[in-house]
Design a protein around this motif. Structure first.
Motif, PDB file in Angstrom:
ATOM      1  N   VAL A 105      -1.889 -28.068  42.902  1.00  0.00           N
ATOM      2  CA  VAL A 105      -2.579 -29.328  42.644  1.00  0.00           C
ATOM      3  C   VAL A 105      -3.017 -30.041  43.913  1.00  0.00           C
ATOM      4  O   VAL A 105      -3.844 -30.948  43.853  1.00  0.00           O
ATOM      5  CB  VAL A 105      -1.718 -30.297  41.798  1.00  0.00           C
ATOM      6  N   TYR A 153      -2.729 -33.418  38.290  1.00  0.00           N
ATOM      7  CA  TYR A 153      -2.881 -32.627  37.064  1.00  0.00           C
ATOM      8  C   TYR A 153      -3.835 -31.456  37.261  1.00  0.00           C
ATOM      9  O   TYR A 153      -4.722 -31.488  38.113  1.00  0.00           O
ATOM     10  CB  TYR A 153      -3.407 -33.500  35.917  1.00  0.00           C
ATOM     11  N   PHE A 154      -3.688 -30.456  36.431  1.00  0.00           N
ATOM     12  CA  PHE A 154      -4.652 -29.356  36.353  1.00  0.00           C
ATOM     13  C   PHE A 154      -5.835 -29.830  35.517  1.00  0.00           C
ATOM     14  O   PHE A 154      -5.801 -29.748  34.292  1.00  0.00           O
ATOM     15  CB  PHE A 154      -4.003 -28.152  35.651  1.00  0.00           C
ATOM     16  N   ILE A 155      -6.853 -30.318  36.134  1.00  0.00           N
ATOM     17  CA  ILE A 155      -8.048 -30.748  35.404  1.00  0.00           C
ATOM     18  C   ILE A 155      -9.286 -30.270  36.159  1.00  0.00           C
ATOM     19  O   ILE A 155      -9.231 -29.958  37.342  1.00  0.00           O
ATOM     20  CB  ILE A 155      -8.106 -32.280  35.216  1.00  0.00           C
ATOM     21  N   ASN A 205      -6.690 -30.435  44.383  1.00  0.00           N
ATOM     22  CA  ASN A 205      -7.406 -31.608  43.861  1.00  0.00           C
ATOM     23  C   ASN A 205      -7.613 -32.650  44.953  1.00  0.00           C
ATOM     24  O   ASN A 205      -8.695 -33.223  45.095  1.00  0.00           O
ATOM     25  CB  ASN A 205      -6.616 -32.246  42.707  1.00  0.00           C
ATOM     26  N   PRO A 218       2.536 -24.866  39.894  1.00  0.00           N
ATOM     27  CA  PRO A 218       1.520 -25.924  39.784  1.00  0.00           C
ATOM     28  C   PRO A 218       1.623 -26.944  40.913  1.00  0.00           C
ATOM     29  O   PRO A 218       0.623 -27.455  41.392  1.00  0.00           O
ATOM     30  CB  PRO A 218       1.828 -26.564  38.429  1.00  0.00           C
ATOM     31  N   MET A 263       1.896 -30.970  33.721  1.00  0.00           N
ATOM     32  CA  MET A 263       1.014 -30.146  32.896  1.00  0.00           C
ATOM     33  C   MET A 263       0.361 -30.965  31.794  1.00  0.00           C
ATOM     34  O   MET A 263       0.399 -30.612  30.628  1.00  0.00           O
ATOM     35  CB  MET A 263       1.806 -28.982  32.296  1.00  0.00           C
ATOM     36  N   TYR A 268      -8.175 -21.258  39.676  1.00  0.00           N
ATOM     37  CA  TYR A 268      -6.779 -21.422  40.045  1.00  0.00           C
ATOM     38  C   TYR A 268      -6.140 -20.079  40.388  1.00  0.00           C
ATOM     39  O   TYR A 268      -5.267 -19.991  41.260  1.00  0.00           O
ATOM     40  CB  TYR A 268      -6.004 -22.096  38.911  1.00  0.00           C
ATOM     41  N   GLN A 273      -4.932 -39.075  38.427  1.00  0.00           N
ATOM     42  CA  GLN A 273      -5.083 -37.751  37.829  1.00  0.00           C
ATOM     43  C   GLN A 273      -5.004 -36.619  38.858  1.00  0.00           C
ATOM     44  O   GLN A 273      -5.163 -35.445  38.502  1.00  0.00           O
ATOM     45  CB  GLN A 273      -6.434 -37.666  37.106  1.00  0.00           C
ATOM     46  N   SER A 305      -4.543 -28.787  30.864  1.00  0.00           N
ATOM     47  CA  SER A 305      -3.825 -28.270  32.021  1.00  0.00           C
ATOM     48  C   SER A 305      -3.052 -27.008  31.667  1.00  0.00           C
ATOM     49  O   SER A 305      -3.019 -26.035  32.432  1.00  0.00           O
ATOM     50  CB  SER A 305      -2.864 -29.326  32.559  1.00  0.00           C
ATOM     51  N   TYR A 361      -3.547 -23.199  33.240  1.00  0.00           N
ATOM     52  CA  TYR A 361      -2.453 -22.441  33.856  1.00  0.00           C
ATOM     53  C   TYR A 361      -2.255 -21.106  33.142  1.00  0.00           C
ATOM     54  O   TYR A 361      -2.026 -20.072  33.779  1.00  0.00           O
ATOM     55  CB  TYR A 361      -1.169 -23.258  33.827  1.00  0.00           C
TER      56      TYR A 361
END
Length: 303
Positions: free
Chosen positions: A50, A97-99, A53, A46, A1, A34, A94, A6, A10
């Motif tokens: 992910v 990650y949540f990006i 991504n 998560p 996270m 998401y 990356q 991120s 979430y």
């Protein structure tokens, strides 16, 4: 996270509205995305989300390969391009990650691919899809159309207008933020060449692979500049330096806007590089690799 956004994504996706229903932001757009994906996956972990991504990354590479084939035919070095995209430490660092970078990049690349298809054979449906794709890219990063512009510039399309465009953007930037913004532009251009910063030896310990990749890409930049100088190729020079300037201007705008308008931002110290440009270089890496392996200096065959 991590990074900090991120947690916001979430929270917006599965817990509660982070900013409130009346507020629209990239966090809200990413959180909603998401939430939709989580609904189809039927899980809120998560770790399961992910992988999207990586899927977006893979599709983006495929779309760029297809675009390269349509634009350059057999001259586009698609194998090396795909090879470096799938082994780029900066891109991969990356992915867990949540990006929002992979979402904005995906829709920007999709827009570029649709632009190529529109130029190949125009249909109204392609034009509508192109417009929608551009709008969707902006939901994740407002300046995502710059990625599309850079990909278009890498093809040399309407090259006579690049100098006018970069001059207009530079003058507009300086006029809005004042003469001090010249320093922002200077550091923004440096980011193109020195992020990750391989001049800091500690980075070879902290993130060795990404830093080594930075060295390789920097050397490729030097090769292109050398080739342009030796061959005195004005067209290639305009294309290359326009791309570098527009990337630098975009990154400098992010810094200048954050320093000038972001509440609570401490501008003491690292004032001219005021953001996480390691992460913001992710889309730029795809674009530069696409350019490197489509430019005449790296083509499998000369046209």
């Amino acid at each position: 996270m991590s990074p900090i956004d991120s947690d916001k994504f979430y929270t917006e996706a599965f817990l509660y509205s982070y900013y409130g229903k009346e507020h629209v932001s990239t966090v809200v757009a990413s959180g909603f995305t998401y939430k939709v994906l989580g609904f189809f996956i039927n899980d809120q972990k998560p770790q399961l989300l992910v992988f999207i991504n990586y899927l977006l990354h893979s599709i983006s590479v495929v779309l760029l390969v297809k675009s390269g084939r349509l634009l350059y035919r057999e001259a586009f070095n698609e194998r090396l391009f795909a090879f470096f995209c799938f082994l780029s430490p900066l891109v991969f660092s990356q992915l867990s990650y949540f990006i929002k970078d992979y979402f904005s990049l995906f829709f920007a690349v999709l827009s570029f691919y649709l632009w190529v298809k529109v130029n190949e054979k125009f249909t109204f449906l392609k034009l509508v899809l192109l417009f929608l794709s551009i709008v969707l890219s902006m939901l994740f990063r407002v300046y995502a159309p710059v990625y599309i512009l850079l990909l278009v510039i890498s093809t040399g399309y309407l090259s006579r207008g690049y100098l006018y465009l970069t001059t207009f953007l530079s003058v507009g930037f300086i006029s809005f933020f004042g003469l001090k913004s010249i320093l922002f532009i200077f550091y923004g251009v440096l980011v193109v060449y020195f992020v990750p910063n391989f001049l800091n030896l500690d980075n070879f310990i902290v993130s060795p692979f990404s830093t080594l990749e930075g060295v390789v890409i920097f050397l490729v930049h030097l090769i292109i500049i050398f080739k342009i100088t030796v061959t005195k190729d004005k067209e290639e020079a305009i294309k290359y330096f326009s791309m570098v300037m527009i990337i630098g201007l975009t990154l400098s705008l992010v810094s200048a806007f954050r320093v000038t308008y972001a509440s609570g931002y401490d501008s003491i110290g690292n004032a001219y590089i005021a953001d996480n440009f390691f992460r913001k270089k992710i889309p730029v890496t795809y674009i530069l690799l696409f350019y490197f392996f489509s430019t005449k200096f790296f083509l499998r065959k000369f046209k």
